[in-house]
Design a protein around this motif. Sequence first.
Motif, short mmCIF file in Angstrom:
data_model
loop_
_atom_site.label_atom_id
_atom_site.label_comp_id
_atom_site.label_asym_id
_atom_site.label_seq_id
_atom_site.Cartn_x
_atom_site.Cartn_y
_atom_site.Cartn_z
N ALA A 144 0.80 -1.23 0.00
CA ALA A 144 0.00 0.00 0.00
C ALA A 144 0.83 1.28 0.00
O ALA A 144 0.40 2.29 -0.56
CB ALA A 144 -0.94 0.00 1.22
N ALA B 15 -9.22 -3.50 7.15
CA ALA B 15 -9.89 -2.21 7.03
C ALA B 15 -9.40 -1.24 8.09
O ALA B 15 -9.22 -0.04 7.84
CB ALA B 15 -11.40 -2.39 7.12
N CYS C 174 -6.40 -1.26 9.53
CA CYS C 174 -5.04 -0.83 9.19
C CYS C 174 -5.04 0.15 8.02
O CYS C 174 -4.20 1.06 7.97
CB CYS C 174 -4.16 -2.04 8.90
SG CYS C 174 -3.69 -2.95 10.40
N ASP C 175 -5.97 0.00 7.07
CA ASP C 175 -6.10 0.99 6.00
C ASP C 175 -6.49 2.35 6.58
O ASP C 175 -5.96 3.40 6.17
CB ASP C 175 -7.14 0.54 4.99
CG ASP C 175 -6.66 -0.58 4.09
OD1 ASP C 175 -5.43 -0.82 4.05
OD2 ASP C 175 -7.51 -1.22 3.43
#
Length: 404
Positions: free
Chosen positions: A28, A350, A352-353
């Motif tokens: 990411a 989700a 960690c995003d």
Amino acid sequence: MSNRAPLSNKEIKTRFEAALMGNYGLPAVPIASGSGVRVTDADGNVYLDMIGGIAVSTVGHGHPRYVEAIADQAAALAHTSNLYLHRGEVELAEKLLELVEARGKVFLCNSGTEANEAAVKLVLKAGKPYGRTKIVATENSFHGRSLGALAITGKAAIREPFAPFGVEAEFVPYGDARALAAAVDASTAAVFLEPTQGESGVHPATTDYLKAARRITSENGAALVLDEIQSGFGRTGAWFAHHAAAITPDVVTLAKGLAGGVPIGATIGVGKWGDVFGPGDHGSTFGGNPIACAAALAVIGVVEDEGLFENVLALGERLEANLADHPAVTEVRGKALWRGIGLAGADSAAVCDALAARGVLANPVRPDTIRIAPPLTITAEDVDLFCDILKDVLSTAPEGPNHE
């Protein structure tokens, strides 16, 4: 300084997908630089690094003593191969034996997988003349990706697609001393254990279990191999996690935080286990590389001189207290600054995003667990900041799967 034209996050990701194999998916965040406990991406966004390269960045990013040691060694001598020797590898091996508090010998390599691969070969060579060909390991364990290390890794989803391996392995439930005793017999060459299972979500063994493992292997003439690749080098507030159980293993494997980011691994054979390999039995062109050894010695020096064990133990307690009784946190497993934070009804990926969007990097190690392993140089203020942002994110976190 590099004179290359800067690239954006998007440009780096596009080129990554075109040039690199897909075994990691698409990471990411394209990290461009780091300082202390923070990293900066290619677009200039700054993140609090709460995963530390998966428990690798022991003394943080750009520590002056660490940088100086690497630069000085690179200028003096970058490589020798195993055809020749150098002072740094001798000093590092001596220091590792001092830290493990046992006499023995060391094999230096490049990664945790290689350290475990060497350990597999070592115990099988020692055991084969006596019909000891079986290795006992634990369910949900992780020992590496090469075929030998994968053969004793207890995660079926990553192991079974590559079977068979040519290594006889039996898996027992982690933490179950009775199951371990039932599996170890006269055909067992070794038992491989992690004092804390990291990839399963940071699950520590009890001291009673580790003591039982030592007793069971000793009574049956098998080796006890402790994989301290994630748990070693201060991650639990001591040089090695097994020291809490006051036991002496036969073999210890190390990597990750040992050199703070420069690739290195080590297999320590205690007592007679240090003399199993003879000339030609094993090797590594880059193992014991002068730069890696200099980096490792610098990491050890920083940890000792800056009293980082005391720091991480205190901050681990602070983190636990800060997250205690939060309705979205089921438990905070582990010790010091290696933690698995269990989530109630929220999907860890989700979460960690959402953390990354708020400037915090953490790892969704399991659907219901966030893993953190920040640099040991982190401060109380940064731990509080992480906890505040995490609690804020969890207040609006998307629901995840049923984690019963």
